[in-house]
Design an enzyme around this catalytic site. Structure first.
Site, PDB file in Angstrom:
ATOM      1  CG  HIS A 322      -2.181   0.751   1.072  1.00 28.78           C
ATOM      2  ND1 HIS A 322      -2.322   1.808   0.189  1.00 28.78           N
ATOM      3  CD2 HIS A 322      -3.387   0.607   1.660  1.00 28.78           C
ATOM      4  CE1 HIS A 322      -3.554   2.269   0.260  1.00 28.78           C
ATOM      5  NE2 HIS A 322      -4.229   1.562   1.137  1.00 28.78           N
ATOM      6  N   PRO A 418     -25.729   5.914  -2.669  1.00 26.09           N
ATOM      7  CG  PRO A 418     -26.000   4.452  -4.474  1.00 26.09           C
ATOM      8  CD  PRO A 418     -25.803   5.908  -4.147  1.00 26.09           C
ATOM      9  CD  GLN A 543     -18.496   2.217  -2.799  1.00 22.58           C
ATOM     10  OE1 GLN A 543     -19.241   1.829  -3.686  1.00 22.58           O
ATOM     11  NE2 GLN A 543     -18.573   3.448  -2.331  1.00 22.58           N
TER      12      GLN A 543
END
Length: 796
Positions: A322, A418, A543
């Site tokens: 990462h 959403p 997400q």
């Protein structure tokens, strides 16, 4: 190098020089928004103390001084073509992080299954081949830029997607990228053993890349070498799983064990990426997620830019390092791999005869095993690393949750974002489980700016707190609950927009802390325990929504917190909750319950609103009818000379009366709309247990086809007579290998001694280029097989 004909700029670099610099918001704006964000997390006394500290920071002049220095620093960075945060971010967020990267930094994706159910090496070869294509797009700068509303995103992170490695060091790690022109090898790990092979026939010609079939030959060779190797090679992969200071010590121990170990490690670190050919076959969601997250620890190298992982049952995934890359570049790579793989044929050997296969294999240099040398100190380091790894795996709860009740399709009918809607479900789930709210992190990309990375979306707000309290208050109506949710969603959407635009608070506050000199006084705001608590992410979320992934996740960022990855799809939602025994399963169930309650709330609120609208329309119609009746009556009475004055009494006719029930009816209570029962087709499509059973059955059939191909190209067992030459196998010839029979005769008088194991041995002998194979082929079949070619064979 391909360029844009209009602007003479490489396609990938188009618009990059025009990207704006990462902004620094006004100081007063940042402090005001921060103070608002901590209100739901603090008591009245704590809030008042923080408000006073912020006022002092504004009035003392220290805040303005730090802010001005930060802006001067930003100007210097802009002149160097980078971001004011970029030079600090890698160091602060990653390289000085001393916990294990495996469990607390790296992330993973689980790929959608290939419906063709390929064998392990077939799928791995195709994925590797496509990864090489994607790497070439970057090398030639022909990759189209990521876009948002016709504006390009910063593409800088793609420079670290290949040939990059994180290096463990004492106190801080570092990042090293290696030249792509001279490092065209791939590192493959299986059973804890590492191998490398070159991906070019000619090192000086990028166009001489190995075909998928040739890559598959190399992978078959590596599988055989690893599975046959009974030697005790040290499992150095486990050394990348430890805490970072210990990993740095273990690295030194590895190099001290033998001089060759450093050269072997250099081969891993300079490789394009790592391919993990796992012996395991994960089936359940948790098994698959854990295998992609940490695996067995030894058959990985977690410091590599990324690792492609292909399992024995043909499933696949990716694990990403990462520090230099966020998930958006790697997710685009994975999307390319999955989409292109489904559109292309799988590599195999069934249309090759033995001589062609031998010729193809013999043109390839055999993979090189990395024979690390052990020492007593290295053995102790590996044993200790295994202990830490196993203890950390055992301490973790990981619960993937596939919620198929609804997805973004239904949420959009509620006229809400959403993502913000799901964030409110997470807030409600945490509130119900722990009876409190905590600082919550959601990642937002700032790649619209030069060298932008991420900003924090603070999901916990005054509005989200009011929503959670309303949902659990039985005295609050459905309409009020729904309105509270809408307010919380709207606030979250606004904060998300601020974060994407670089107008949120956390990166600015970090810059103010980092620009402060060590000998300067720490502002009271930063010294207050409330500041530390409200920047400590006990609920860390992010997400990635893409149908090509069926798993996604990472570990928690604090010991008493959760890591919650989620995907919002059209008709389903996916969550993966990790924690150190905080009750991840219970939290996952709370998320599901929150989603069900929110849907029920909005459906009931919608029914009430429709009923109220219908009642209002009915009342209006009734009033209009009554008014019309009165006017008609007055005209009739007036025409007959009757008294129509107010004092003279009003004519009453039941035909024009409004029934009492029409004036007072209220909507009847709604019933909970449960999900439709699972039909057999739905069950077959979505049930993970049955889906796994069907997949295994399909895999067995495909493996039989694969072995059937081996049967045809294995030619002759040692005792058999020759078969017809150059037989081409049709797709219909898929019978499994013939079982061994102790008979001296068979069809056409051919002895039936060619068992499946013999066929595989012969097949692998061809791939491995064993000396006796070519002699047998020539003597039995009268072959005119040429000597080994030095030029690469044409791609199949």
């Amino acid at each position: 190098m391909p360029v844009d004909s209009m602007n003479d700029v490489c396609i990938m670099d188009k618009g990059q020089d025009q990207l704006p610099s990462l902004p620094i918001p006004p100081l007063d704006q940042t402090l005001t928004r921060y103070l608002e964000s901590v209100r739901p997390l603090t008591s009245d006394a704590e809030y008042d103390r923080m408000a006073e500290s912020i006022s002092k920071l504004k009035e003392s002049g220290q805040g303005q001084d730090l802010d001005q220095r930060l802006r001067d620093h930003a100007k210097n960075c802009e002149q160097r073509g980078t971001s004011w945060l970029a030079e600090w971010w890698d160091e602060w967020a990653y390289f000085t992080h001393r916990d294990s990267s495996t469990f607390f930094v790296n992330y993973y994706f689980g790929f959608q299954d290939d419906v063709r159910m390929p064998t392990q090496t077939a799928r791995a070869a195709l994925l590797v081949s496509l990864a090489l294509e994607f790497r070439q797009l970057i090398a030639t700068r022909t990759l189209t830029p990521d876009m948002a509303r016709n504006a390009p995103f910063c593409m800088n992170m793609y420079n670290y997607l290949f040939n990059y490695s994180r290096i463990s060091g004492p106190n801080a790690d570092s990042a090293v990228g290696f030249p792509t022109e001279t490092n065209n090898h791939i590192c493959v790990v299986r059973n804890g053993k590492f191998y490398i092979f070159e991906t070019l026939h000619l090192p000086s010609k990028p166009s001489s890349v190995l075909s998928p079939r040739e890559i598959m030959i190399q992978l078959e060779r590596i599988k055989k070498m690893a599975d046959d190797d009974a030697s005790s090679v040290p499992a150095v992969g486990i050394l990348s799983t430890g805490q970072r200071d210990q990993a740095a010590k273990d690295r030194a121990t590895l190099f001290e064990a033998h001089a060759s170990n450093k050269a072997h490690m250099a081969k891993i670190e300079t490789s394009m990426f790592v391919l993990c050919l796992d012996s395991s076959s994960p089936s359940t969601s948790e098994e698959f997620s854990r295998a992609c997250w940490h695996g067995d620890g030894a058959s990985r190298w977690f410091d590599k830019c990324f690792q492609l992982i292909v399992f024995a049952n043909g499933r696949a995934g990716m694990n990403g390092e990462h520090s230099k890359m966020d998930a958006t570049p790697t997710s685009r790579l994975c999307r390319y791999l999955i989409d292109e793989a489904q559109a292309r044929p799988l590599p195999d050997f069934r249309n090759l005869n033995a001589e062609d296969l031998y010729e193809c294999a013999s043109a390839l240099d055999k993979p090189l095993p990395l024979k690390f040398i052990s020492s007593p100190a290295l053995e102790r380091a590996i044993a200790n690393a295994y202990t830490y790894f196993n203890d950390t795996v055992a301490a973790h709860e990981m619960v993937p949750t596939e919620y198929k009740g609804y997805g973004k399709g239904l949420i959009k009918t509620f006229k809400m974002s959403p993502d913000a809607y799901v964030q409110m479900a997470l807030q409600l789930a945490y509130y119900r489980k722990h009876k409190e709210l905590v600082a919550t992190y959601e990642s937002a990309a700032t790649r619209k700016y030069r060298h932008g990375r991420t900003e924090t979306v603070r999901s916990c707000s005054n509005e989200s707190k009011a929503f959670c309290e309303a949902m659990d208050n039985p005295d609050v109506s459905f309409k009020v609950r729904a309105n509270a949710c809408r307010a919380a969603v709207a606030r979250h959407a606004q904060y998300t927009a601020w974060a994407v635009d670089g107008q949120a608070v956390d990166r600015h506050l970090l810059g103010l802390q980092l620009i402060r000199k060590p000998d300067e006084e720490v502002p009271a705001m930063f010294a207050d325990p409330v500041f530390k608590r409200t920047c400590r992410w006990r609920l860390s979320t992010s997400q990635i929504s893409d149908d090509c992934f069926i798993a996604y996740g990472w570990g928690e960022v604090v010991p008493d917190g959760y890591g919650c990855a989620y995907m919002v799809k059209e008709s389903e939602l996916y969550f993966c909750v990790t924690s150190l025994k905080l009750g991840s399963k219970d939290f996952g169930q709370h998320i599901v319950d929150a989603l069900e309650d929110m849907r029920f709330t909005f459906e009931q609120a919608r029914k009430i609103e429709k009923a109220e609208a219908a009642q209002a329309a009915m009342l209006a119609a009734a009033a209009e009818a009554l008014s019309h009746a009165e006017r008609t009556t007055e005209l009739v009475m007036a025409s007959h000379g009757l008294n129509t004055s107010p004092g003279g009494g009003r004519f009453h006719d039941e035909r024009f009366s409004v029934p009492a029930y029409a004036m007072s009816r209220s909507p009847s209570p709604g019933r909970l709309q449960l999900p439709a029962p699972r039909t057999s087709l739905f069950f077959q499509k979505h049930d993970p247990v049955l889906r796994t059973a069907l997949a295994r059955s399909a895999l067995a059939m495909e493996q039989e086809k694969y072995l059937s191909g081996i049967d045809e190209i294995a030619f002759d067992d040692i005792a058999g007579s020759p078969r017809p030459q150059n037989k081409t196998i049709s797709s219909s010839e898929t019978s499994p290998p013939t079982s061994p029979v102790k008979s001296t005769g068979g069809e056409n008088g051919r002895p039936r001694s060619d068992s499946g194991s013999t066929q595989v041995r012969t097949f692998m002998a061809i791939l491995m280029g064993e000396d006796g194979i070519i002699t047998r082929l020539r003597s039995r079949r009268g072959s005119n097989l040429n000597s080994k070619k030095t030029s690469p064979p044409s791609s199949p």
